[in-house]
Design a protein around this motif. Structure first.
Motif, PDB file in Angstrom:
ATOM      1  N   SER A  66       0.836  -1.199   0.000  1.00 37.51           N
ATOM      2  CA  SER A  66       0.000   0.000   0.000  1.00 37.51           C
ATOM      3  C   SER A  66       0.870   1.248   0.000  1.00 37.51           C
ATOM      4  O   SER A  66       1.987   1.252   0.520  1.00 37.51           O
ATOM      5  N   PRO A  68       1.428   4.927   1.354  1.00 35.50           N
ATOM      6  CA  PRO A  68       0.975   5.761   2.475  1.00 35.50           C
ATOM      7  C   PRO A  68       0.395   7.072   1.975  1.00 35.50           C
ATOM      8  O   PRO A  68       0.790   7.594   0.923  1.00 35.50           O
ATOM      9  N   ASN A  69      -0.544   7.595   2.730  1.00 32.01           N
ATOM     10  CA  ASN A  69      -1.113   8.896   2.404  1.00 32.01           C
ATOM     11  C   ASN A  69      -0.056   9.962   2.679  1.00 32.01           C
ATOM     12  O   ASN A  69       0.607   9.941   3.712  1.00 32.01           O
ATOM     13  N   THR A  70       0.078  10.885   1.759  1.00 33.47           N
ATOM     14  CA  THR A  70       1.032  11.972   1.963  1.00 33.47           C
ATOM     15  C   THR A  70       0.285  13.295   1.975  1.00 33.47           C
ATOM     16  O   THR A  70      -0.773  13.448   1.384  1.00 33.47           O
ATOM     17  N   VAL A  71       0.847  14.244   2.642  1.00 35.68           N
ATOM     18  CA  VAL A  71       0.261  15.570   2.718  1.00 35.68           C
ATOM     19  C   VAL A  71       0.873  16.437   1.638  1.00 35.68           C
ATOM     20  O   VAL A  71       2.103  16.525   1.524  1.00 35.68           O
ATOM     21  N   SER A  72       0.038  17.037   0.822  1.00 37.04           N
ATOM     22  CA  SER A  72       0.552  17.892  -0.252  1.00 37.04           C
ATOM     23  C   SER A  72       1.056  19.208   0.329  1.00 37.04           C
ATOM     24  O   SER A  72       0.734  19.584   1.448  1.00 37.04           O
TER      25      SER A  72
END
Length: 76
Positions: A66, A68-72
């Motif tokens: 998966s 990972p979610n990243t912050v823009s």
């Protein structure tokens, strides 16, 4: 492998494979009442035998692939 997601605690980096000590991604609850932890490699290697003795298998190997979610930059 038969996957049962247990509402119990998810596996963490502190959970280690009983065979080699790598991070565990599978928890096998045995019919006899104990549990075993395995890395993805050893989980696949022992899959046929584990299915015979498992009451439940918690498989979290999808976490290995998966993203990972990243912050823009805009959200910071």
């Amino acid at each position: 492998m038969t996957t049962v997601l247990t509402p119990a605690s998810p596996l963490t980096a502190a959970d280690r494979c009983d065979r080699c000590g790598a991070q565990a991604y599978l928890r096998v609850v045995l019919l006899s009442g104990g549990e075993l932890l395995f890395c993805a490699h050893h989980g696949r290697k022992f899959e046929p035998e584990l299915k015979k003795i498992a009451a439940e298998i918690q498989d979290e190997t999808e976490r290995l692939t998966s993203v990972p979610n990243t912050v823009s930059e805009e959200e910071r």
